[in-house]
Design an enzyme around this catalytic site. Sequence first.
Site, mmCIF file in Angstrom:
data_model
loop_
_atom_site.group_PDB
_atom_site.id
_atom_site.type_symbol
_atom_site.label_atom_id
_atom_site.label_comp_id
_atom_site.label_asym_id
_atom_site.label_seq_id
_atom_site.Cartn_x
_atom_site.Cartn_y
_atom_site.Cartn_z
ATOM 1 N NE ARG A 143 7.420 -0.755 16.719
ATOM 2 C CZ ARG A 143 6.987 0.367 16.146
ATOM 3 N NH1 ARG A 143 6.814 0.426 14.840
ATOM 4 N NH2 ARG A 143 6.716 1.423 16.872
ATOM 5 N NE ARG A 146 2.359 5.526 16.129
ATOM 6 C CZ ARG A 146 2.722 4.930 17.245
ATOM 7 N NH1 ARG A 146 2.238 5.322 18.405
ATOM 8 N NH2 ARG A 146 3.574 3.920 17.221
ATOM 9 C CD GLU A 183 -1.075 8.473 7.816
ATOM 10 O OE1 GLU A 183 -1.521 7.618 8.613
ATOM 11 O OE2 GLU A 183 -0.020 9.064 8.007
ATOM 12 C CE LYS A 210 8.244 1.721 10.786
ATOM 13 N NZ LYS A 210 7.848 2.637 11.816
ATOM 14 C CE LYS A 255 5.397 4.510 6.933
ATOM 15 N NZ LYS A 255 5.060 5.851 7.382
ATOM 16 C CD GLU A 260 -2.677 -0.936 2.684
ATOM 17 O OE1 GLU A 260 -2.421 -0.022 3.486
ATOM 18 O OE2 GLU A 260 -3.541 -1.804 2.890
ATOM 19 N NE ARG A 272 -2.591 3.550 12.760
ATOM 20 C CZ ARG A 272 -1.836 2.451 12.790
ATOM 21 N NH1 ARG A 272 -0.544 2.541 12.968
ATOM 22 N NH2 ARG A 272 -2.361 1.259 12.650
ATOM 23 C CG PHE A 289 -4.548 2.357 6.531
ATOM 24 C CD1 PHE A 289 -4.333 1.456 7.555
ATOM 25 C CD2 PHE A 289 -4.322 3.701 6.767
ATOM 26 C CE1 PHE A 289 -3.910 1.886 8.806
ATOM 27 C CE2 PHE A 289 -3.892 4.141 8.012
ATOM 28 C CZ PHE A 289 -3.687 3.222 9.039
HETATM 29 P P1 ATP Z 1 5.098 3.632 14.266
HETATM 30 O O1 ATP Z 1 5.617 2.575 13.359
HETATM 31 O O2 ATP Z 1 5.492 3.472 15.666
HETATM 32 O O3 ATP Z 1 3.693 4.027 13.976
HETATM 33 P P2 ATP Z 1 5.823 5.918 13.041
HETATM 34 O O4 ATP Z 1 4.551 6.660 13.109
HETATM 35 O O5 ATP Z 1 7.097 6.667 13.069
HETATM 36 O O6 ATP Z 1 5.934 4.871 14.093
HETATM 37 P P3 ATP Z 1 5.958 5.290 10.502
HETATM 38 O O7 ATP Z 1 7.289 4.918 10.016
HETATM 39 O O8 ATP Z 1 5.518 6.693 10.258
HETATM 40 O O9 ATP Z 1 5.866 4.948 11.899
HETATM 41 O O10 ATP Z 1 4.880 4.230 9.929
HETATM 42 C C1 ATP Z 1 3.646 3.927 10.463
HETATM 43 C C2 ATP Z 1 2.631 5.015 10.201
HETATM 44 O O11 ATP Z 1 2.419 5.178 8.816
HETATM 45 C C3 ATP Z 1 1.253 4.694 10.706
HETATM 46 O O12 ATP Z 1 1.146 4.957 12.072
HETATM 47 C C4 ATP Z 1 0.353 5.544 9.844
HETATM 48 O O13 ATP Z 1 0.187 6.801 10.429
HETATM 49 C C5 ATP Z 1 1.151 5.760 8.577
HETATM 50 N N1 ATP Z 1 0.585 5.144 7.359
HETATM 51 C C6 ATP Z 1 0.588 5.737 6.152
HETATM 52 N N2 ATP Z 1 0.063 4.936 5.229
HETATM 53 C C7 ATP Z 1 -0.291 3.783 5.841
HETATM 54 C C8 ATP Z 1 -0.866 2.568 5.393
HETATM 55 N N3 ATP Z 1 -1.162 2.358 4.109
HETATM 56 N N4 ATP Z 1 -1.090 1.605 6.327
HETATM 57 C C9 ATP Z 1 -0.767 1.802 7.617
HETATM 58 N N5 ATP Z 1 -0.212 2.936 8.095
HETATM 59 C C10 ATP Z 1 0.033 3.921 7.220
#
Ligand code: ATP
Length: 588
Positions: A417, A272, A302, A423, A252, A250, A257, A342
Amino acid sequence: MKFSLVADTLGYMESTTKRLELTQHLVDLFKKTPPEIIPKVVYLLQGKLRPDHEGVEVGVAEKIAVRALSKSTGIPVTKIEREYKKVGDFGQATATILEQKMQTTFLKEDITVERVYDTLFKIAELKGNRSQDMKMKYISSLLNDSSPIEGRFIAKIITANLRLGIADYTILDALSIAFTGSKENRPLLEHAYNVCSDLGKVSESVSKEGIESLKHFQVSVFSPVRPMLAERVKSPQEAREKMGNQFAAEYKLDGERVQIHIEKDRVVLYSRSLENITSYYPDIVEKITKSIKSSRIILEAEAVAINEDTGEFLPFQELMHRRRKYNIAKAVQEYPITVNFFDVMFIDGKSCLDMTYSERRRILESVVVEDAFARIMPMTIVRTDDEVEDFLENAINSGCEGLMLKQLDSPYRAGARASNWLKLKREYRNELGDSLDLVVIGAFYGRGRRTGRYGALLLSAYDEDSDSYPSVCKVGTGFTDESLDQFYQILSDKIVVKKDPRVDSGLEADVWFEPEVVIEIVASEITLSPIHKVAQDKIRKGSGLALRFPKFTGKIRFEKTPENATSVNEIITMYNNQKKVIQSEKQF
Ligand code: ATP
């Protein structure tokens, strides 16, 4: 139940950072607590009255608390203020003042947990012009009957300063030991907590009805679910090793969130970290029900700022403009968003958490009516590294951070997690790869152009095992004049006179903070360090880990709590991965 039991426990806990000891103090307290009072004790231990997402805050200004203390002791405001300035901690100042008073009067009645909780609740509910006087009355009556140690913690709770580092997980451990006889049952408590995000509710259930009752915890509308999180991977190959030959990719998007709960016309949004953020997004509340073909549902999306003329996604920082109390209508107009769904967690009375990704995606596609505002996250099923690369390219060209890779047959693992979600970001391809979200624990005064502000910040990761904040780097680059001003302002509220016992560093900062503010950092490498304390002695005796060439990216992660920051275990994994890369490079 006497409040002194809670206050004494908080006192013991303040003097240790050892998790086992912290847990044991809690177990002893829980065993002495009648089941009907357990939720109140659990909330008070964390300086709360209800779970965060309900937004019930005691919030008394220190000025009022000082006046209340003066009223109940007869000691002049100026003297109290002097004491406060001297010790730098309002709780401690209250205890000292109450000790002085005790020398001249006798204690009256024991104060109970119920009285403290109910009074604080009344204070939290007070609104309007006359509320300040009423608040003062309630507080002074409580302090009037408090011993110094009780007064100390009441003062800390009312001024929202109770930060003892009692993490959710320490409380879950203690509940498990106290009410099921062993820590082994913690996963069941954790499951219940992940589904309802309310430690009070979990504690009540397990203390009254035992471990079996936890199995019946179900997702319900307006109780936020703890979000599923992703692990990082650096390449499509690494993703394939973890997920097999076929998985979903998907986009990102780089936004916020949002967990969207809908029942009929009522819409509530959670961040979040499960804060209620409904007021920041009146446009979602207004438009969303027209886009969703279900009147009882929980969805995840998102929210992303866009340029309405070009349709381009804008960076996350644009959403900062929504974080304001006043004139939100103007911000909605000036900074329009799209909502990109999502996941779905609940629909028409049924939890979707145990359904597979494919099933949930099917529901999502059948329930969202797409338009310019509401969209379904672009997704494709990928089978080869080339397909992942191509889709990544597309995603980046559309303004995304990278891809989320998801296992097709995996359930939604609330609060975890896990490697069912990965990611893959653009920046993973160079240097260290991912950015880190670190907690500001200290600062150093600036010189030259930075005089009068902080020149560098001391940062830490979160250690889940010991519930502490070991330092991992000092950062002085990546700041603009504007961000330096902003930090000076935000951090001035978080200054503590004495370093928080959970904070650990070989550096002596000029100023120490409550570990609260989370910022994003990129770095070139992770190295062994004699100064920084992340993973101390774990990789090499006498050393911790530190970031080399850290740089602030410009993002303050306001939607993250310090416990959501990058963890020590994640840094260890990054360090080991980096070692692997260096070794494989050496082979060529
Ligand atoms: P964490 O992994 O702890 O959430 P983070 O917010 O820094 O930390 P990111 O690397 O930003 O993590 O990746 C997760 C975040 O990506 C999700 O919390 C969400 O906000 C965002 N996101 C964007 N697109 C998607 C998607 N398609 N599916 C899930 N999350 C997504």
